[in-house]
Design an enzyme around this catalytic site. Structure first.
Site, PDB file in Angstrom:
ATOM      1  N   GLY A  13       0.811  -1.220   0.000  1.00 59.08           N
ATOM      2  CA  GLY A  13       0.000   0.000   0.000  1.00 59.08           C
ATOM      3  C   GLY A  13       0.841   1.266   0.000  1.00 59.08           C
ATOM      4  CB  ALA A  14      -0.187   4.826  -0.325  1.00 58.66           C
ATOM      5  CB  VAL A  15       1.115   4.069   4.702  1.00 56.44           C
ATOM      6  CG1 VAL A  15       1.946   4.180   5.967  1.00 56.44           C
ATOM      7  CG2 VAL A  15       0.184   5.273   4.588  1.00 56.44           C
ATOM      8  CB  SER A  41      -0.188  -8.254  -3.087  1.00 54.18           C
ATOM      9  OG  SER A  41      -0.778  -7.789  -1.941  1.00 54.18           O
ATOM     10  NE  ARG A 102      -4.704   7.042  14.502  1.00 54.19           N
ATOM     11  CZ  ARG A 102      -5.151   7.407  13.319  1.00 54.19           C
ATOM     12  NH1 ARG A 102      -6.242   8.154  13.214  1.00 54.19           N
ATOM     13  NH2 ARG A 102      -4.506   7.045  12.235  1.00 54.19           N
ATOM     14  CB  CYS A 133      -1.912  12.049   8.059  1.00 53.67           C
ATOM     15  SG  CYS A 133      -3.596  11.986   7.443  1.00 53.67           S
ATOM     16  CD  GLN A 160      -7.040  15.918   5.973  1.00 54.07           C
ATOM     17  OE1 GLN A 160      -7.703  16.460   6.841  1.00 54.07           O
ATOM     18  NE2 GLN A 160      -6.880  14.609   5.922  1.00 54.07           N
ATOM     19  NE  ARG A 240      -9.358  13.010   0.919  1.00 56.60           N
ATOM     20  CZ  ARG A 240      -8.655  12.351   1.838  1.00 56.60           C
ATOM     21  NH1 ARG A 240      -7.361  12.582   1.988  1.00 56.60           N
ATOM     22  NH2 ARG A 240      -9.233  11.475   2.634  1.00 56.60           N
ATOM     23  CG  HIS A 247      -2.479  15.861   4.623  1.00 57.15           C
ATOM     24  ND1 HIS A 247      -2.763  15.368   3.377  1.00 57.15           N
ATOM     25  CD2 HIS A 247      -2.976  14.955   5.511  1.00 57.15           C
ATOM     26  CE1 HIS A 247      -3.403  14.216   3.506  1.00 57.15           C
ATOM     27  NE2 HIS A 247      -3.540  13.941   4.778  1.00 57.15           N
TER      28      HIS A 247
HETATM   29  P1  A2P Z   1      -3.161  -5.908  -0.843  1.00 60.50           P
HETATM   30  O1  A2P Z   1      -2.283  -5.264  -1.872  1.00 60.50           O
HETATM   31  O2  A2P Z   1      -2.870  -7.388  -0.716  1.00 60.50           O
HETATM   32  O3  A2P Z   1      -4.622  -5.586  -0.982  1.00 60.50           O
HETATM   33  P2  A2P Z   1      -3.687   1.402   0.486  1.00 60.50           P
HETATM   34  O4  A2P Z   1      -3.928   2.105   1.800  1.00 60.50           O
HETATM   35  O5  A2P Z   1      -2.674   2.081  -0.369  1.00 60.50           O
HETATM   36  O6  A2P Z   1      -4.971   1.128  -0.233  1.00 60.50           O
HETATM   37  O7  A2P Z   1      -3.042  -0.037   0.874  1.00 60.50           O
HETATM   38  C1  A2P Z   1      -3.656  -0.965   1.736  1.00 60.50           C
HETATM   39  C2  A2P Z   1      -2.658  -2.049   2.145  1.00 60.50           C
HETATM   40  O8  A2P Z   1      -3.304  -2.928   3.080  1.00 60.50           O
HETATM   41  C3  A2P Z   1      -2.211  -2.938   0.992  1.00 60.50           C
HETATM   42  O9  A2P Z   1      -0.879  -3.349   1.209  1.00 60.50           O
HETATM   43  C4  A2P Z   1      -3.160  -4.115   1.113  1.00 60.50           C
HETATM   44  O10 A2P Z   1      -2.657  -5.325   0.580  1.00 60.50           O
HETATM   45  C5  A2P Z   1      -3.233  -4.265   2.607  1.00 60.50           C
HETATM   46  N1  A2P Z   1      -4.443  -5.007   2.989  1.00 60.50           N
HETATM   47  C6  A2P Z   1      -5.717  -4.673   2.747  1.00 60.50           C
HETATM   48  N2  A2P Z   1      -6.557  -5.626   3.251  1.00 60.50           N
HETATM   49  C7  A2P Z   1      -5.766  -6.575   3.811  1.00 60.50           C
HETATM   50  C8  A2P Z   1      -6.015  -7.809   4.495  1.00 60.50           C
HETATM   51  N3  A2P Z   1      -7.253  -8.251   4.720  1.00 60.50           N
HETATM   52  N4  A2P Z   1      -4.960  -8.523   4.949  1.00 60.50           N
HETATM   53  C9  A2P Z   1      -3.703  -8.080   4.741  1.00 60.50           C
HETATM   54  N5  A2P Z   1      -3.394  -6.919   4.098  1.00 60.50           N
HETATM   55  C10 A2P Z   1      -4.411  -6.173   3.650  1.00 60.50           C
END
Ligand code: A2P
Length: 343
Positions: A13-15, A41, A102, A133, A160, A240, A247
């Protein structure tokens, strides 16, 4: 110095991607880095320090199997709710980027420049929460001013970036801009935001509560009090904007005593991880495009109120994926390591 086994949950993901970059850049004392995400993934790779690391599927047992000691979570609140306790039970300290824990009184909510001492409470649950954030960059700027003038009220409007809502939200803005240039913006879909974000502003982040404020706005209210251990009045309007990253915040601060803008500027210049950019004559002030990939919070437009000597106005900008998420999480982990080694 001891080296640690580190899990990055939400690594695709982004973070998560940003956490990997920060860990590499600052020479974090790791023995191994284990990227984790969903089964979607798992098996894919992510870049880390010029190498490719294979993503592991997040499961209840993976933390024990991999002997994880530090787990950095940013995969959404429901994922943290289910799996952060598994990581903690396996003996890891969890730094959680979501809002899930939190406001839990047993979970410290930490911005290392403001309340590092709260990390000592981590043993209660094994979890340390990373604030929202917008809250992080704001309290970094508030702290030195509160110490000097005794802050009683904050009125804040935020601007944001779309990356705060994840990668697909960034893609939604880019796609809508492409559709605009193809003369089909009218048909462009919006899924991540309640309205079109391209060429627009949306004065709603997260859902509305009965109070008339959104959840995002109330996060700024409640988290600020918890981090600063003080019942400061906070009123927030979160907006937004069609920016990909960074931000911005317009702050009006009311103090118990008179405040001088020049003195406040000097205090901010000396504060940790703050950079003052405040030269209006040369049109120099913080802007989101200039803060990308930076780990500091930028402050400018520091000026006295025209009417009241206890009111100060300023403009605060930071990279939301770094300062507002990845960098703060990694700084918490660094501070935690420092405290373990002192003990
Ligand atoms: P995945 O790529 O397998 O969906 P963003 O905030 O940029 O949308 O990224 C979300 C992150 O959280 C991604 O790495 C995503 O993985 C992961 N993620 C989302 N749902 C799950 C889950 N149920 N179990 C593990 N990782 C998750």
């Amino acid at each position: 110095m001891k080296k640690y086994n580190v899990a990055v949950v939400g690594a695709s993901g982004a973070v998560g991607e940003e956490i990997l970059r920060v860990l590499d850049e600052i020479d974090f004392p790791y023995n191994k880095i284990v990227p984790m995400a969903s089964s979607r993934s798992a098996g894919n790779t992510v870049g880390f320090g010029g190498r490719e690391l294979v993503i592991k599927e997040l499961t209840e047992t993976v933390f024990a199997e991999e002997e994880i000691e530090i787990a950095l979570f940013s995969a959404g609140g429901s994922v943290s709710a289910k799996y952060a306790p598994c990581a903690a039970e396996a003996g890891a300290v969890v730094v959680d980027n979501t809002s899930h824990y939190r406001m839990n009184p047993d979970v410290p909510l930490v911005v290392p420049e403001v309340n590092p001492q709260d990390i000592a409470q981590w043993k209660k649950t094994g979890i340390i929460a990373n604030p929202n954030c917008s809250t992080i960059q704001m309290v970094q700027a508030l702290k030195p001013l509160d110490d000097a003038y005794d802050l009683i009220r904050v009125d804040v409007s935020t601007y944001q970036a779309t990356s705060g809502a994840g990668k697909t939200a960034m893609e939604e803005l880019v796609r809508q801009m492409q559709d605009f240039f193809a003369f089909k913006l009218d048909e462009s879909a919006h899924e991540k935001f309640p309205h079109q974000i391209a060429l627009n502003l949306i004065p709603q982040i997260d859902v509305f509560t009965d109070s008339g404020y959104t959840k995002e706005e109330l996060k700024m209210v409640n988290e600020t009090k918890k981090i600063m251990h003080k019942s400061i009045e906070v009123s927030a309007t979160c907006v937004r904007v069609p920016v990909l990253r960074g931000h911005s915040e317009s702050l009006t601060l009311t103090f118990d005593s008179a405040v001088n803008a020049d003195e406040a500027r000097h205090l901010l210049e000396k504060a940790p991880n703050i950079v003052v950019v405040d030269n209006p004559a040369a049109s120099e002030y913080p802007m989101p495009a200039a803060c990308v990939d930076r780990n500091e919070t930028f402050v400018g437009r520091i000026r006295n109120d025209l009417y009241r000597d206890n009111v100060l106005h300023l403009w605060v900008v930071a990279d939301n994926l770094r300062v507002g998420a990845a960098t703060n999480a990694v700084r918490i982990a660094q501070k935690w390591i420092e405290m373990q080694e002192e003990a």
